[in-house]
Write a protein that holds these residues in place. Structure first.
Motif, PDB file in Angstrom:
ATOM      1  N   ILE A   1      44.825  62.537  54.170  1.00  0.00           N
ATOM      2  CA  ILE A   1      45.880  62.684  55.181  1.00  0.00           C
ATOM      3  C   ILE A   1      45.466  62.039  56.507  1.00  0.00           C
ATOM      4  N   PRO A   2      44.249  62.282  57.018  1.00  0.00           N
ATOM      5  CA  PRO A   2      43.860  61.607  58.262  1.00  0.00           C
ATOM      6  C   PRO A   2      43.854  60.075  58.132  1.00  0.00           C
ATOM      7  N   GLN A   3      43.405  59.572  56.984  1.00  0.00           N
ATOM      8  CA  GLN A   3      43.418  58.118  56.776  1.00  0.00           C
ATOM      9  C   GLN A   3      44.844  57.579  56.763  1.00  0.00           C
ATOM     10  N   THR A   4      45.748  58.312  56.139  1.00  0.00           N
ATOM     11  CA  THR A   4      47.149  57.905  56.090  1.00  0.00           C
ATOM     12  C   THR A   4      47.763  57.894  57.482  1.00  0.00           C
ATOM     13  N   ILE A   5      47.448  58.897  58.282  1.00  0.00           N
ATOM     14  CA  ILE A   5      47.977  58.969  59.647  1.00  0.00           C
ATOM     15  C   ILE A   5      47.464  57.794  60.481  1.00  0.00           C
ATOM     16  N   VAL A   6      46.166  57.499  60.372  1.00  0.00           N
ATOM     17  CA  VAL A   6      45.596  56.372  61.114  1.00  0.00           C
ATOM     18  C   VAL A   6      46.247  55.065  60.658  1.00  0.00           C
TER      19      VAL A   6
END
Length: 142
Positions: free
Chosen positions: A66-71
């Motif tokens: 999820i953090p990678q997707t947001i970035v």
């Protein structure tokens, strides 16, 4: 690669539709007396194509957290905003009207980006639900 192309094409049509709405709203608010010729119909297609390009190159073959997707989404949004501002306002002198128009376009791009993401999520969720239901029906028959 074929899946990314299909995904980009699906996004393209959603984007073009939402760009038409944004142009209607912004045009009515910022330049209500402006009249356009038939060439104005090309702009949503051009802007839709430009904003679909980052999605082609920013796809990942592995599952992202999820953090990678947001970035990734933030980087993609910044690329889209930059590309559109350069195309629309590059070479113009910086004055109050240009800054107001650029800010309005930026807010519109953010809204369109969020709406496209939301619509795609809804469509993907419905497809996943249908696949799950089909799988459960298949398992019951077996």
């Amino acid at each position: 690669m074929k899946e990314r192309l299909v995904d980009a094409l699906r996004s393209f049509f959603i984007i073009v539709t939402l760009i038409n709405v944004a142009m209607l709203v912004l045009g009515g608010a910022l330049m209500p007396d402006q009249k356009f010729g038939y060439e104005a119909f090309a702009y949503p297609l051009i802007y839709g194509a430009v904003t679909s390009i980052p999605g082609l190159f920013m796809g990942s073959s592995k599952e992202l957290s999820i953090p990678q997707t947001i970035v990734r989404d933030i980087i993609q949004l910044l690329l889209i905003i930059t590309a559109l501002l350069v195309i629309m306002f590059g070479g113009r002198p910086v004055d109050r009207d240009t800054v107001l128009s650029a800010a309005s376009v930026t807010v519109s791009v953010i809204i369109v980006f969020i709406l496209v993401s939301l619509i795609r999520w809804i469509l993907d969720s419905k497809a996943a639900e249908k696949m799950t239901a089909d799988l459960e029906a298949y398992q019951r028959r077996s």
